[in-house]
Design a protein around this motif. Structure first.
Motif, PDB file in Angstrom:
ATOM      1  N   HIS A  19       5.550 -23.356  11.836  1.00 41.67           N
ATOM      2  CA  HIS A  19       5.734 -22.254  10.891  1.00 41.67           C
ATOM      3  C   HIS A  19       6.238 -22.658   9.502  1.00 41.67           C
ATOM      4  O   HIS A  19       7.340 -22.264   9.080  1.00 41.67           O
ATOM      5  CB  HIS A  19       6.638 -21.173  11.493  1.00 41.67           C
ATOM      6  N   PRO A  20       5.438 -23.426   8.753  1.00 37.16           N
ATOM      7  CA  PRO A  20       5.763 -23.613   7.332  1.00 37.16           C
ATOM      8  C   PRO A  20       5.603 -22.266   6.611  1.00 37.16           C
ATOM      9  O   PRO A  20       5.025 -21.328   7.170  1.00 37.16           O
ATOM     10  CB  PRO A  20       4.688 -24.598   6.860  1.00 37.16           C
ATOM     11  N   ASP A  21       6.088 -22.179   5.382  1.00 37.20           N
ATOM     12  CA  ASP A  21       6.009 -20.916   4.631  1.00 37.20           C
ATOM     13  C   ASP A  21       4.640 -20.712   4.002  1.00 37.20           C
ATOM     14  O   ASP A  21       4.267 -19.586   3.675  1.00 37.20           O
ATOM     15  CB  ASP A  21       7.097 -20.916   3.559  1.00 37.20           C
ATOM     16  N   TYR A  22       3.910 -21.802   3.798  1.00 39.32           N
ATOM     17  CA  TYR A  22       2.558 -21.744   3.228  1.00 39.32           C
ATOM     18  C   TYR A  22       1.697 -22.818   3.900  1.00 39.32           C
ATOM     19  O   TYR A  22       2.197 -23.882   4.278  1.00 39.32           O
ATOM     20  CB  TYR A  22       2.570 -22.040   1.718  1.00 39.32           C
ATOM     21  N   ALA A  23       0.385 -22.525   3.991  1.00 35.91           N
ATOM     22  CA  ALA A  23      -0.582 -23.516   4.478  1.00 35.91           C
ATOM     23  C   ALA A  23      -1.635 -23.685   3.384  1.00 35.91           C
ATOM     24  O   ALA A  23      -2.108 -22.694   2.818  1.00 35.91           O
ATOM     25  CB  ALA A  23      -1.249 -23.009   5.758  1.00 35.91           C
ATOM     26  N   GLY A  24      -1.971 -24.937   3.059  1.00 35.63           N
ATOM     27  CA  GLY A  24      -2.911 -25.171   1.961  1.00 35.63           C
ATOM     28  C   GLY A  24      -4.274 -25.645   2.429  1.00 35.63           C
ATOM     29  O   GLY A  24      -4.376 -26.543   3.270  1.00 35.63           O
TER      30      GLY A  24
ATOM     31  N   VAL B 221       3.830 -30.828   0.932  1.00 34.44           N
ATOM     32  CA  VAL B 221       3.556 -32.150   1.504  1.00 34.44           C
ATOM     33  C   VAL B 221       2.159 -32.205   2.113  1.00 34.44           C
ATOM     34  O   VAL B 221       1.700 -31.255   2.728  1.00 34.44           O
ATOM     35  CB  VAL B 221       4.632 -32.504   2.570  1.00 34.44           C
ATOM     36  N   SER B 222       1.526 -33.353   1.920  1.00 31.24           N
ATOM     37  CA  SER B 222       0.225 -33.565   2.554  1.00 31.24           C
ATOM     38  C   SER B 222       0.144 -34.989   3.106  1.00 31.24           C
ATOM     39  O   SER B 222       0.226 -35.199   4.317  1.00 31.24           O
ATOM     40  CB  SER B 222      -0.909 -33.307   1.553  1.00 31.24           C
ATOM     41  N   SER B 223       0.051 -35.997   2.214  1.00 32.24           N
ATOM     42  CA  SER B 223      -0.112 -37.384   2.682  1.00 32.24           C
ATOM     43  C   SER B 223       1.004 -37.811   3.635  1.00 32.24           C
ATOM     44  O   SER B 223       0.748 -38.542   4.605  1.00 32.24           O
ATOM     45  CB  SER B 223      -0.104 -38.353   1.498  1.00 32.24           C
TER      46      SER B 223
ATOM     47  N   TYR C 181      10.349 -23.979  -8.680  1.00 33.80           N
ATOM     48  CA  TYR C 181       9.186 -24.873  -8.706  1.00 33.80           C
ATOM     49  C   TYR C 181       8.897 -25.414  -7.310  1.00 33.80           C
ATOM     50  O   TYR C 181       9.798 -25.566  -6.480  1.00 33.80           O
ATOM     51  CB  TYR C 181       9.398 -26.041  -9.687  1.00 33.80           C
ATOM     52  N   PHE C 182       7.614 -25.674  -7.080  1.00 31.97           N
ATOM     53  CA  PHE C 182       7.194 -26.429  -5.903  1.00 31.97           C
ATOM     54  C   PHE C 182       7.313 -27.908  -6.281  1.00 31.97           C
ATOM     55  O   PHE C 182       6.814 -28.312  -7.332  1.00 31.97           O
ATOM     56  CB  PHE C 182       5.721 -26.158  -5.559  1.00 31.97           C
ATOM     57  N   LEU C 183       7.955 -28.692  -5.423  1.00 30.45           N
ATOM     58  CA  LEU C 183       8.022 -30.140  -5.629  1.00 30.45           C
ATOM     59  C   LEU C 183       6.981 -30.797  -4.726  1.00 30.45           C
ATOM     60  O   LEU C 183       6.972 -30.554  -3.501  1.00 30.45           O
ATOM     61  CB  LEU C 183       9.419 -30.658  -5.309  1.00 30.45           C
ATOM     62  N   ALA C 184       6.111 -31.613  -5.325  1.00 24.67           N
ATOM     63  CA  ALA C 184       5.032 -32.259  -4.565  1.00 24.67           C
ATOM     64  C   ALA C 184       4.917 -33.713  -4.975  1.00 24.67           C
ATOM     65  O   ALA C 184       5.449 -34.134  -6.009  1.00 24.67           O
ATOM     66  CB  ALA C 184       3.705 -31.535  -4.834  1.00 24.67           C
TER      67      ALA C 184
ATOM     68  N   LYS D 100      11.609 -23.657   0.906  1.00 28.62           N
ATOM     69  CA  LYS D 100      10.386 -23.326   1.625  1.00 28.62           C
ATOM     70  C   LYS D 100       9.527 -24.576   1.762  1.00 28.62           C
ATOM     71  O   LYS D 100       9.748 -25.572   1.066  1.00 28.62           O
ATOM     72  CB  LYS D 100       9.634 -22.220   0.901  1.00 28.62           C
ATOM     73  N   VAL D 101       8.555 -24.507   2.677  1.00 24.93           N
ATOM     74  CA  VAL D 101       7.691 -25.662   2.938  1.00 24.93           C
ATOM     75  C   VAL D 101       6.230 -25.231   2.879  1.00 24.93           C
ATOM     76  O   VAL D 101       5.856 -24.186   3.423  1.00 24.93           O
ATOM     77  CB  VAL D 101       7.986 -26.277   4.325  1.00 24.93           C
ATOM     78  N   LYS D 102       5.430 -26.040   2.195  1.00 27.16           N
ATOM     79  CA  LYS D 102       3.974 -25.855   2.230  1.00 27.16           C
ATOM     80  C   LYS D 102       3.350 -27.111   2.834  1.00 27.16           C
ATOM     81  O   LYS D 102       3.562 -28.211   2.336  1.00 27.16           O
ATOM     82  CB  LYS D 102       3.427 -25.634   0.812  1.00 27.16           C
TER      83      LYS D 102
END
Ligand SMILES: O=C(O)c1ccccc1NCC(=O)[C@H](O)[C@H](O)COP(=O)(O)O
Length: 200
Positions: free
Chosen positions: A22-27, A173-175, A149-152, A3-5
């Motif tokens: 369409h990622p699975d989550y938006a932060g 992912v963000s940066s 786990y979420f990998l960030a 999955k992708v956030k």
């Protein structure tokens, strides 16, 4: 399937691109300075976000009533704790608010992994430093993980496939999908297309 956030969305165009990809989550980040959004901005962005994409509120040692009000107004559907929060607060959020809790851990050695594995959170998130740093930790520490786990930390379109091969529950992912401090549609698109084969 990984999955992708997409984290740190803060402008209407970020939401439009998330709706396309369409990622699975938006932060939405309610901490720090660079990506912080006000409650009002987050509410407006949530209204524009595809209803099928859950929004994650990212907090650092915040007050429960603040998090509760965002949940109750439907602005966020999950809570991500990125500070020094203890299991007691995680449990309180789970029972009182009824939303899944993601607890972030800064990973520098095996003891940090062990601490993360003991968490009572619904999900653990393994990150570098304080969050949103754009830097990765040593992924060789991930060998012994026996829970999702979420990998960030430091993910980019260039290393996303390598990260997916580690079989995390999700990549956060963000940066790595930004240029000059704002989200970049081309990088967001490349991140998703690179992961195509790992998302089937
Ligand atoms: O993004 C921030 O500014 C931030 C500030 C304080 C706590 C957490 C924060 N971000 C969390 C995230 O964006 C992700 O969970 C993750 O750390 C992304 O890291 P990176 O892709 O390395 O920017």
């Amino acid at each position: 399937m990984v999955k992708v956030k997409f984290c740190g969305l803060k402008r209407p165009c970020d939401i439009a691109w998330a709706n396309e990809l369409h990622p699975d989550y938006a932060g939405f980040v309610f901490a720090g300075t660079k990506r912080r959004v006000s409650d009002e901005t987050a509410a407006a962005l949530r209204r524009e976000l595809d209803p099928s994409i859950p929004a994650v509120g990212v907090f650092v040692d915040d007050e429960l009533p603040h998090m509760a009000s965002l949940v109750k107004k439907g602005v966020i559907q999950l809570i991500q704790l990125h500070g020094q929060e203890e299991d007691a607060l995680v449990q309180q959020l789970q029972t009182e608010l009824g939303v899944p809790v993601i607890k972030a851990f800064s990973i520098a050695n095996q003891d940090d992994i062990k601490r993360a594995l003991e968490s009572r959170a619904d999900y653990i998130l393994l990150d570098q430093g304080k969050g949103g740093t754009g830097k990765a930790f040593d992924w060789s520490l991930l060998k012994e993980i026996d829970r999702p786990y979420f990998l960030a930390g430091g993910l980019t379109p260039q290393n996303a496939a390598q990260a997916a091969k580690l079989r995390p529950y999700a990549l956060d992912v963000s940066s790595g999908i930004e240029t000059d401090g704002v989200k970049d549609r081309d990088k967001m698109t490349l991140f998703m297309t690179t992961l195509g084969v790992y998302r089937r």
